[in-house]
Design a protein around this motif. Structure first.
Motif, PDB file in Angstrom:
ATOM      1  N   UNK A   1       0.853  -1.173   0.000  1.00  0.00           N
ATOM      2  CA  UNK A   1       0.000   0.000   0.000  1.00  0.00           C
ATOM      3  C   UNK A   1       0.893   1.228   0.000  1.00  0.00           C
ATOM      4  N   UNK A   2       0.598   2.168  -0.871  1.00  0.00           N
ATOM      5  CA  UNK A   2       1.366   3.411  -0.903  1.00  0.00           C
ATOM      6  C   UNK A   2       0.475   4.564  -0.438  1.00  0.00           C
ATOM      7  N   UNK A   3       0.977   5.317   0.543  1.00  0.00           N
ATOM      8  CA  UNK A   3       0.253   6.504   0.987  1.00  0.00           C
ATOM      9  C   UNK A   3       0.999   7.734   0.501  1.00  0.00           C
ATOM     10  N   UNK A   4       0.238   8.821   0.306  1.00  0.00           N
ATOM     11  CA  UNK A   4       0.840  10.012  -0.271  1.00  0.00           C
ATOM     12  C   UNK A   4       0.568  11.232   0.586  1.00  0.00           C
ATOM     13  N   UNK A   5       0.824  12.407   0.016  1.00  0.00           N
ATOM     14  CA  UNK A   5       0.907  13.643   0.774  1.00  0.00           C
ATOM     15  C   UNK A   5      -0.371  14.080   1.490  1.00  0.00           C
ATOM     16  N   UNK A   6      -1.529  13.671   1.029  1.00  0.00           N
ATOM     17  CA  UNK A   6      -2.745  14.417   1.340  1.00  0.00           C
ATOM     18  C   UNK A   6      -3.622  13.814   2.430  1.00  0.00           C
ATOM     19  N   UNK A   7      -3.153  12.844   3.184  1.00  0.00           N
ATOM     20  CA  UNK A   7      -4.030  12.211   4.169  1.00  0.00           C
ATOM     21  C   UNK A   7      -3.720  12.692   5.584  1.00  0.00           C
ATOM     22  N   UNK A   8      -4.695  12.519   6.462  1.00  0.00           N
ATOM     23  CA  UNK A   8      -4.548  12.914   7.858  1.00  0.00           C
ATOM     24  C   UNK A   8      -3.784  11.845   8.636  1.00  0.00           C
ATOM     25  N   UNK A  16      -2.108   1.913   8.291  1.00  0.00           N
ATOM     26  CA  UNK A  16      -1.004   1.113   8.818  1.00  0.00           C
ATOM     27  C   UNK A  16      -1.541  -0.034   9.672  1.00  0.00           C
ATOM     28  N   UNK A  17      -2.525   0.241  10.531  1.00  0.00           N
ATOM     29  CA  UNK A  17      -3.086  -0.796  11.401  1.00  0.00           C
ATOM     30  C   UNK A  17      -3.745  -1.897  10.581  1.00  0.00           C
ATOM     31  N   UNK A  18      -4.510  -1.512   9.577  1.00  0.00           N
ATOM     32  CA  UNK A  18      -5.190  -2.501   8.728  1.00  0.00           C
ATOM     33  C   UNK A  18      -4.179  -3.312   7.933  1.00  0.00           C
ATOM     34  N   UNK A  19      -3.153  -2.631   7.395  1.00  0.00           N
ATOM     35  CA  UNK A  19      -2.112  -3.336   6.643  1.00  0.00           C
ATOM     36  C   UNK A  19      -1.390  -4.341   7.525  1.00  0.00           C
ATOM     37  N   UNK A  20      -1.123  -3.970   8.778  1.00  0.00           N
ATOM     38  CA  UNK A  20      -0.469  -4.900   9.704  1.00  0.00           C
ATOM     39  C   UNK A  20      -1.336  -6.126   9.959  1.00  0.00           C
ATOM     40  N   UNK A  21      -2.638  -5.908  10.099  1.00  0.00           N
ATOM     41  CA  UNK A  21      -3.546  -7.038  10.310  1.00  0.00           C
ATOM     42  C   UNK A  21      -3.554  -7.982   9.118  1.00  0.00           C
ATOM     43  N   UNK A  22      -3.403  -7.434   7.926  1.00  0.00           N
ATOM     44  CA  UNK A  22      -3.466  -8.233   6.704  1.00  0.00           C
ATOM     45  C   UNK A  22      -2.092  -8.720   6.242  1.00  0.00           C
ATOM     46  N   UNK A  23      -1.047  -8.341   6.979  1.00  0.00           N
ATOM     47  CA  UNK A  23       0.291  -8.747   6.593  1.00  0.00           C
ATOM     48  C   UNK A  23       0.812  -8.044   5.360  1.00  0.00           C
ATOM     49  N   UNK A  24       0.349  -6.811   5.149  1.00  0.00           N
ATOM     50  CA  UNK A  24       0.773  -6.036   3.983  1.00  0.00           C
ATOM     51  C   UNK A  24       1.732  -4.937   4.414  1.00  0.00           C
ATOM     52  N   UNK A  25       2.624  -4.562   3.524  1.00  0.00           N
ATOM     53  CA  UNK A  25       3.577  -3.496   3.815  1.00  0.00           C
ATOM     54  C   UNK A  25       3.021  -2.153   3.334  1.00  0.00           C
ATOM     55  N   UNK A  26       3.480  -1.084   3.976  1.00  0.00           N
ATOM     56  CA  UNK A  26       3.071   0.263   3.607  1.00  0.00           C
ATOM     57  C   UNK A  26       4.311   1.049   3.190  1.00  0.00           C
TER      58      UNK A  26
END
Length: 199
Positions: A1-8, A16-26
């Motif tokens: 998952x890639x996050x960018x400039x515009x999120x809170x 990050x929490x959801x990705x950790x639960x699913x075993x995905x990297x951010x």
């Protein structure tokens, strides 16, 4: 998952929490509301040098939106670099520098306003890139730099590009930063950031 400039920060933490639960990297560009220290402590992979530069630059204030052309004061950067490296090591964070973006972008900026004269565009691989696409890189009405212009409130690229001496200082610092991270065993990833400015 890639996050960018515009999120809170709340959205970032949820991702990050959801990705950790699913075993995905951010993988993250670092939004203003998140901050580089919080991003590192969250364990996400950090993309691009300027995100880490925000940690070491003197009196740097991260604005909302795209910050790809911010000017950094590196006068205290080498003193703060060990702290940054220790934080990266402690949190097991990987780093993708994508240095080609700054090298290519800064080289292109040296030829403004007429990028067709840039020696970089004479390299053989650019024969496969339509000139109209390359021209869009510096078009204030479209393309990636249009986002940077919008978020900075500037009306032209010339208003916001770092001066030549700062561009040179930026590239020199990035080399030292990368070496320090590699020497400390921080995982360094390769990435082209293909389709970015001049890439």
């Amino acid at each position: 998952i890639k996050v960018n400039w515009f999120i809170s920060r709340e959205t970032f933490d949820s991702i990050v929490a959801t990705a950790n639960e699913l075993g995905m990297q951010v993988l993250a560009h670092v939004p203003r509301d998140v901050g580089i220290q919080h991003a590192i402590e969250s364990g996400v992979e950090i993309q691009h040098n300027y995100n880490l530069q925000a940690f070491v630059a003197k009196d740097y204030v991260r604005n909302y939106g795209a910050n790809a052309l911010d000017v950094f004061d590196f006068s205290e950067a080498d003193e703060r670099l060990p702290e940054l490296v220790a934080l990266m090591v402690e949190n097991g964070v990987a780093f993708t520098p994508t240095m080609v973006v700054d090298i290519a972008g800064f080289t292109l900026m040296d030829s403004l306003p007429n990028i067709s004269q840039s020696p970089m565009l004479q390299r053989p691989e650019y024969r496969f890139v339509p000139y109209a696409w390359m021209a869009s890189w510096v078009d204030p009405n479209g393309g990636e730099l249009a986002i940077v212009l919008r978020d900075s409130g500037a009306s032209s690229i010339e208003e916001i590009i770092p001066p030549p001496e700062n561009r040179a200082e930026t590239l020199a610092y990035q080399q030292r930063q990368l070496k320090a991270l590699v020497d400390a065993g921080v995982p360094v990833m390769t990435g082209t950031d293909s389709s970015a400015l001049a890439v």
